[in-house]
Design a protein around this motif. Structure first.
Motif, PDB file in Angstrom:
ATOM      1  N   GLU A 116      49.147  40.694 -66.492  1.00 31.44           N
ATOM      2  CA  GLU A 116      48.953  42.128 -66.634  1.00 31.44           C
ATOM      3  C   GLU A 116      48.177  42.694 -65.444  1.00 31.44           C
ATOM      4  N   CYS A 117      48.168  44.018 -65.385  1.00 31.81           N
ATOM      5  CA  CYS A 117      47.378  44.701 -64.352  1.00 31.81           C
ATOM      6  C   CYS A 117      45.928  44.263 -64.405  1.00 31.81           C
ATOM      7  N   SER A 118      45.338  44.108 -63.245  1.00 26.09           N
ATOM      8  CA  SER A 118      43.947  43.699 -63.169  1.00 26.09           C
ATOM      9  C   SER A 118      43.276  44.361 -61.987  1.00 26.09           C
ATOM     10  N   GLY A 119      42.017  44.681 -62.162  1.00 25.61           N
ATOM     11  CA  GLY A 119      41.224  45.251 -61.081  1.00 25.61           C
ATOM     12  C   GLY A 119      40.403  44.204 -60.354  1.00 25.61           C
ATOM     13  N   TYR A 120      40.559  42.945 -60.726  1.00 22.59           N
ATOM     14  CA  TYR A 120      39.780  41.871 -60.129  1.00 22.59           C
ATOM     15  C   TYR A 120      40.586  41.198 -59.035  1.00 22.59           C
ATOM     16  N   ASP A 121      40.050  41.193 -57.840  1.00 25.26           N
ATOM     17  CA  ASP A 121      40.858  40.703 -56.726  1.00 25.26           C
ATOM     18  C   ASP A 121      41.105  39.201 -56.792  1.00 25.26           C
ATOM     19  N   ASP A 122      40.317  38.454 -57.555  1.00 25.38           N
ATOM     20  CA  ASP A 122      40.590  37.028 -57.640  1.00 25.38           C
ATOM     21  C   ASP A 122      41.775  36.719 -58.542  1.00 25.38           C
ATOM     22  N   GLU A 123      42.321  37.727 -59.203  1.00 28.42           N
ATOM     23  CA  GLU A 123      43.542  37.551 -59.979  1.00 28.42           C
ATOM     24  C   GLU A 123      44.789  37.576 -59.094  1.00 28.42           C
ATOM     25  N   TYR A 124      44.619  37.995 -57.864  1.00 30.41           N
ATOM     26  CA  TYR A 124      45.752  38.171 -56.958  1.00 30.41           C
ATOM     27  C   TYR A 124      45.830  36.975 -56.021  1.00 30.41           C
ATOM     28  N   ASP A 125      47.028  36.421 -55.908  1.00 33.68           N
ATOM     29  CA  ASP A 125      47.154  35.170 -55.166  1.00 33.68           C
ATOM     30  C   ASP A 125      47.774  35.332 -53.790  1.00 33.68           C
ATOM     31  N   TYR A 126      48.288  36.503 -53.500  1.00 32.69           N
ATOM     32  CA  TYR A 126      48.916  36.695 -52.198  1.00 32.69           C
ATOM     33  C   TYR A 126      48.694  38.135 -51.765  1.00 32.69           C
ATOM     34  N   TRP A 127      48.267  38.274 -50.516  1.00 34.58           N
ATOM     35  CA  TRP A 127      47.905  39.584 -49.985  1.00 34.58           C
ATOM     36  C   TRP A 127      48.733  39.880 -48.748  1.00 34.58           C
ATOM     37  N   GLY A 128      49.129  41.141 -48.634  1.00 38.22           N
ATOM     38  CA  GLY A 128      49.811  41.558 -47.426  1.00 38.22           C
ATOM     39  C   GLY A 128      48.827  42.077 -46.396  1.00 38.22           C
ATOM     40  N   GLN A 129      49.319  42.338 -45.214  1.00 39.42           N
ATOM     41  CA  GLN A 129      48.507  42.998 -44.197  1.00 39.42           C
ATOM     42  C   GLN A 129      48.337  44.460 -44.588  1.00 39.42           C
TER      43      GLN A 129
END
Length: 126
Positions: free
Chosen positions: A105-118
């Protein structure tokens, strides 16, 4: 890959649409989030949209001004930014904006995200 684009210079009160293009994975499996980092400040969560697009969330600072949407067929997620404001002559929306993917689900915690773009730079200035 995730690639954010659409940033630039915009006057206060103006509109800008950021895009996050995905490649190399199936976009509709993932929640997509937008974050921003202003000069000298920590990264902060802005918005997110669930994999189906049925659930969205916004930080209080942008609620009512920003709209997030996605088009899985085009493997792209958009962040429509309206009415960028300058408060007391501080361009507080000026920042590098990043998109990222997460399971669940949607999350505001950045450690929930595993891949980041530029990121893409947005500058609000008259």
């Amino acid at each position: 890959q995730l690639q954010a684009s659409g940033g630039g210079l915009v006057q206060p009160g103006g509109s800008l649409r950021l895009s996050c293009a995905a490649s190399g994975f199936t976009l509709d499996y993932y929640t997509i989030g937008w974050f921003r980092q202003a000069p000298g400040k920590e990264r902060e969560w802005v918005s997110c949209i669930s994999n189906s697009g049925g659930s969205t969330a916004y930080a209080d600072s942008v609620k009512g001004r920003f709209t997030i949407s996605r088009d899985n067929a085009k493997t792209t997620v958009y962040l429509q930014m309206n009415h960028l404001q300058m408060n007391s002559l501080k361009p507080e929306d000026t920042a590098v904006y990043y998109c990222a993917r997460a399971w669940g689900e949607c999350s505001g915690y950045d450690d929930e995200y595993d891949y980041w773009g530029q990121g893409t730079l947005v500058t609000v200035s008259s």
